[in-house]
Design an enzyme around this catalytic site. Structure first.
Site, PDB file in Angstrom:
ATOM      1  N   HIS A 119      -3.803  -7.527   0.051  1.00  0.00           N
ATOM      2  CA  HIS A 119      -4.894  -6.547   0.087  1.00  0.00           C
ATOM      3  C   HIS A 119      -4.879  -5.881   1.456  1.00  0.00           C
ATOM      4  O   HIS A 119      -5.876  -5.819   2.161  1.00  0.00           O
ATOM      5  CB  HIS A 119      -6.237  -7.201  -0.230  1.00  0.00           C
ATOM      6  CG  HIS A 119      -6.905  -6.593  -1.418  1.00  0.00           C
ATOM      7  ND1 HIS A 119      -8.245  -6.366  -1.519  1.00  0.00           N
ATOM      8  CD2 HIS A 119      -6.374  -6.119  -2.580  1.00  0.00           C
ATOM      9  CE1 HIS A 119      -8.519  -5.797  -2.679  1.00  0.00           C
ATOM     10  NE2 HIS A 119      -7.415  -5.644  -3.339  1.00  0.00           N
ATOM     11  N   HIS A 145       2.012   0.343  -7.134  1.00  0.00           N
ATOM     12  CA  HIS A 145       1.273  -0.916  -7.139  1.00  0.00           C
ATOM     13  C   HIS A 145       1.351  -1.602  -8.503  1.00  0.00           C
ATOM     14  O   HIS A 145       1.533  -2.813  -8.585  1.00  0.00           O
ATOM     15  CB  HIS A 145      -0.194  -0.642  -6.769  1.00  0.00           C
ATOM     16  CG  HIS A 145      -1.056  -1.866  -6.757  1.00  0.00           C
ATOM     17  ND1 HIS A 145      -1.261  -2.612  -5.624  1.00  0.00           N
ATOM     18  CD2 HIS A 145      -1.741  -2.480  -7.745  1.00  0.00           C
ATOM     19  CE1 HIS A 145      -2.051  -3.627  -5.916  1.00  0.00           C
ATOM     20  NE2 HIS A 145      -2.360  -3.579  -7.187  1.00  0.00           N
TER      21      HIS A 145
END
Lengths: 235, 743
Positions: free
Chosen positions: B99, B53
């Site tokens: 998300h 990430h």
């Protein structure tokens, strides 16, 4: 003389710049008033704009009503000064008992942002003074807690005293008696859920809001006469 | 022990770094960087910073192939947001994020904190956030769980976005079975700033202070970017703590005050630099600001205002508690900074000091024990870079040969057409899309169009900007390279349809598990397709986000690169024509000559027949560029009365949406069969135009090398396509609103 509109800002308020821009479009000048200030300064009208004062935590308007600025707003209103609460500002005014009733969650339990049609139901308020009752306006709403409610006696009083300023023509939120806006007995304190400042520019789809804000500014130049509050005004 | 000593607690057990998500090779690299074995805290910081990430370790090698420079680009990828010069002293900051995983687990908070995170990326650049958009992808609504996820995500966006006071002006809602176990919740934010207010997330000036602003730091979201939360590495108590939910909880009221406080600090020139705290929390913000500024930083963990007692240093440094910013100030400006924060009821603690050392040191109190001591730059600049194996999916050729044009045609094309319509107003009426009085065209159109204005940002008077977000997993699954190029082309055409000139894009690359070679091949192909299209259309990629591991039960999602295009409008004098027919006006299809739409990967084939094969219609980028100029010009000149690009669902859906949009039908001819009706392909636009302007439009189309096919005229209350479709507009509208019936 230029009318000065005080626009009250609580932490979480978000429509203050929009209201200022709309009133300035009408030739008035706008001044932001901070919630922690105990004074309004030299203003001719007060607008409590929309948003989420104090995050709407506890209940919309429930915390904001205790802000130092609200004592000044009460005094200003008692002196006959024009006070308008838009959306969250309406919620603050009911929590502060400057207007009767309450705003509860919309029928359907969802946030609603859309342009609706309202009808001017009374010209007694500073926001509708000089506007022909029955006139229909297209103005956006933008709220979760916009369903106006009050007890039957209060409703009878509002109807009897011609204090329902605006009604929805197609009720979007379950408000009692299609109420979109009400005023106090003197007509100088008004609350409404629709956002007239969002309908002040044809580029954005409607300029019907200028009718209401224009009436407010005109009223602010010439205070209401004949009302008990105005007659005893000292401020 | 005095400050300056080496941190203690070297970890020898390989089980610890593995539990943190680090490979043995990565742990070895850390040891070589430090010249010694790292301790728990140091390992924890590297684990989050070197996570997929934060480090893009699997995708970076491919992302380099994207074009990122252009005349208007002030800030490209790598900063918190891309920034594009809009002229007149105004700049636009743009960023898109995903998300997805938090939203799959806890839809409301996952989506809400996605909004919060992207806003901080924007005001970190000195911009006031003025618009949000949400490209959303869920499983079909007849599945209970997908319905729960979709309702929760929409409520989360509504609850956070409305309260934080930033309008949500558009997005996408797509339903497809491949997203049932792994929804895609992407969020785009645009902000405006005076060019001179542009700030970068860097710390400079030895002796300057790092001040943590906003929410108290808690144990929420620790290791949200890695696997930290699933590991016990401090005994049983830590194992217990690890069972807490990983998804953070958002507080839009805190964020609203944080935005206003930070913008005031910037306006008063009190900040040397500012950085948001997102993934990897303080470890990321302190090391990035120090590294970008070419300095070091000492951090006192005891100074961090905390939500709960007993937190360990590694918890404080890697917590992902929301609504926090790190401000770099000179000691002289501290008092004024604290006063501004007090006004906005924002907590502020001095937690760090800029040093000359280039090292990030974590201290237990100033002059206290050194808990960690690492080269600040190593946490992100030395992150591993992987060229993972790639393999073309074995079934791709078979799927390409399986042409859906060979499927039996629909008995009632009108019925199929109605079934493909989707009116997303049920979603967007829950979003405030009008705040700031900028929204000229809101959700539900080809693109959002806003005035180039914001409180405190002068210089954009009379001008506008447009935004569109687009993706198509069905196309990209058949051919990720061509499919992604088609997505870029469509996105640019969408902003042209509201009269804007496309100038830049950002992307959110949603893919499956990068350890599957087929997924890496898809990612690599998609990047090449995007690079080719962006180069040809003159669109620099100014920012992006990569979301990998979108899979459930071993099945990867369709490759779903989402592209957001920014367009500029030089003269914003009138509302652009709507997605609508006007009675009495002519309906014209403009396209490059020889256009052949394809049912491959089309909405009709996938949705109505469950067929996922075939080939995509080819894209002529040179012709598309000419079309973009033509459409922008026609709309800007106010020539058409209606306009809509032809996209998913083909010409049929485009015409039906125009009929529903204007509440006016049309009598049309010239569509031969269901392939013409539902076939998809690039570079097609339907115009509605007053008869006296038809000649001008046709001529200008020809001048641009396009053909203008007159399909018929608008009017009546039915949509009639000679020999194919004859259906009441009201019935189409009712079918489109079917989505609302699920709740």
């Amino acid at each position: 003389m230029t009318v000065t509109v005080g626009v009250v800002v609580f932490p979480g308020t978000n429509c203050e710049h929009d209201v200022a821009a709309a009133t300035e479009r009408l030739g008035a000048s706008a001044r932001l008033v901070w919630h922690a200030d105990g004074r309004l300064g030299d203003v001719d009208a007060v607008v409590l704009p929309g948003g989420f004062a104090h995050g709407d935590y506890l209940r919309p308007g429930a915390i904001a009503r205790f802000a130092p600025v609200m004592a000044a707003v009460e005094t200003f209103a008692a002196g006959g000064g024009p006070v308008v609460g838009i959306c969250n500002g309406f919620q603050v005014l009911t929590e502060a008992h400057l207007l009767p009733g309450a705003l509860q969650k919309n029928r359907g339990l969802r946030f609603v942002c859309e342009t609706v049609e309202v009808e001017v139901a009374s010209d007694r308020s500073v926001l509708t003074r000089g506007v022909d009752p029955g006139r229909r306006l297209r103005i956006p709403i933008n709220h979760f807690e916009g369903s106006y409610t009050c007890d039957p006696d209060t409703l009878a009083e509002l109807v009897g005293q011609d204090r329902i300023a605006l009604r929805y023509t197609d009720n979007p939120n379950g408000s009692v008696a299609d109420i979109a806006g009400v005023c106090n007995e003197a007509g100088n304190v008004v609350g409404l859920m629709p956002h007239p400042e969002r309908a002040c520019d044809p580029l954005l789809g409607s300029d019907d809001g200028l009718v209401l804000l224009g009436a407010l500014i005109a009223s602010s130049g010439a205070p209401l006469t004949g009302s008990p509050a105005a007659a005893t005004a000292t401020a | 022990m005095s400050a300056g000593a080496r941190p203690e607690g070297a970890v020898d057990d390989p089980g610890v770094h593995r539990a943190l998500g680090l490979t043995d090779d990565e742990a070895g690299a850390i040891g070589r960087i430090l010249g010694r074995a790292p301790n728990h805290l140091e390992l924890a910081m590297y684990a989050v910073m070197w996570s997929e990430h934060c480090s893009y370790k699997s995708s970076r090698i491919h992302l380099r192939r994207l074009p990122t420079e252009g005349p208007g680009v002030l800030v490209g990828p790598g900063e918190n947001a891309g920034v594009v010069d809009a002229g007149g002293g105004v700049a636009i900051a743009l960023r898109i994020e995903s998300h997805n995983h938090p939203s799959a687990i806890e839809p409301y908070q996952g989506a809400a904190t996605g909004v919060g995170g992207i806003l901080r990326d924007i005001f970190t650049m000195g911009a006031r956030p003025v618009a949000l958009m949400d490209p959303l992808r869920f499983g079909p609504l007849d599945d209970d769980r997908s319905r729960w996820v979709a309702a929760g995500v929409v409520a989360g966006i509504s609850g956070y976005g409305n309260a934080v006071g930033v309008p949500t002006v558009g997005g996408e809602v797509v339903f497809d079975g491949c997203y049932a176990g792994n929804p895609l919740v992407n969020v785009l934010c645009a902000g405006l700033l005076p060019v001179e207010r542009l700030v970068l997330g860097q710390a400079t000036g030895v002796g300057n202070l790092a001040v943590l602003l906003g929410s108290a730091t808690g144990r929420d979201g620790i290791g949200g970017v890695s696997v930290l939360a699933s590991a016990g590495f401090g005994g049983d108590a830590a194992a217990e703590e690890a069972k807490r939910p990983n998804v953070q909880v958002g507080d839009p009221y805190e964020e609203k005050r944080l935005i206003e406080a930070c913008l005031q600090l910037l306006d008063e020139h009190l900040l040397v630099g500012i950085q948001d705290l997102g993934g990897a929390g303080l470890a990321c913000a302190t090391s990035e600001t120090a590294s970008r500024g070419g300095v070091g930083m000492d951090v006192d963990v005891t100074a961090v205002h905390r939500r709960e007692p007993g937190m360990r240093a590694w918890e404080v440094m890697t917590s992902e508690s929301q609504e926090r910013m790190l401000a770099i100030v000179t000691p002289d400006d501290l008092e004024r900074l604290l006063a501004v924060c007090e006004r906005w009821e924002v907590r502020a603690s001095v937690v760090g000091r800029v040093t000359t050392t280039g090292r990030l040191r974590v201290l237990e109190g100033w002059g206290g024990e050194v808990q960690a001591d690492v080269p600040a730059a190593s946490l992100h600049e030395d992150a591993p870079l992987y060229d993972r194996p790639r393999r073309r999916p074995a079934d791709l050729d078979r799927r390409a040969d399986d042409d859906p044009a060979r499927l039996p045609p629909p008995e009632d094309p009108g019925k199929d057409l109605a079934a493909l319509l989707l009116d997303p107003s049920w979603v967007y009426r829950q979003y405030d899309h009008q705040l700031f009085l900028n929204t000229v065209v809101g959700p539900g159109s080809d693109a959002a169009l806003l005035r180039l204005a914001a409180p405190g940002v002068p210089g954009g008077e009379g001008r506008g900007f447009a935004l569109s977000t687009d993706g198509n997993g069905s196309w990209c699954s058949l051919d990720p390279r061509a499919g992604t190029a088609l997505v870029v082309a469509e996105s640019a055409l969408n902003v042209a349809c509201v009269g804007a000139r496309p100038v830049a894009v950002v992307n959110c690359l949603n893919f499956g598990n990068p350890e599957h070679p087929e997924v890496m091949w898809q990612l690599s192909e998609a990047v090449d397709g995007m690079a080719e299209a962006c180069r040809a259309l003159g669109l620099p990629v100014v920012g992006g986000n990569v979301s990998l591991y979108n899979e459930s039960r071993g099945a990867d999602i369709d490759p779903t690169p989402v592209v957001a295009t920014l367009g500029l409008v030089d003269r914003l004098e009138r509302r652009p024509p709507g997605v609508a027919f006007a009675a009495g006006d002519r309906v014209v299809l403009v396209q490059p000559p020889g256009t052949r739409p394809s049912l491959g990967g089309s909405l009709w084939a996938v949705r109505r027949r469950g067929h996922r094969g075939g080939r995509l219609s080819p894209l002529d980028l040179a012709a598309h560029l000419r079309l973009l100029g033509l459409v922008t010009g026609l709309v800007a000149d106010g020539l058409p009365s209606g306009v809509h690009d032809v996209s998913a669902g083909g010409l049929g859906v485009a015409l039906a949406e125009m009929a529903v949009g204007g509440g006016v039908g049309a009598a049309l001819a010239g569509v031969a069969d269901h392939v013409g009706l539902f076939g998809e392909g690039p570079s097609r636009v339907v115009f509605c135009v007053p008869p006296d302007r038809l000649g001008t439009l046709t001529q200008r189309a020809r001048d641009a090398g396009m053909e203008a096919v007159e399909l018929g005229g608008g009017g009546g209350d039915r949509l009639v396509l000679d020999g194919l479709v004859d259906v009441a507009v009201a019935d189409l509208a009712a079918a489109a609103r079917g989505i609302a019936g699920w709740w």
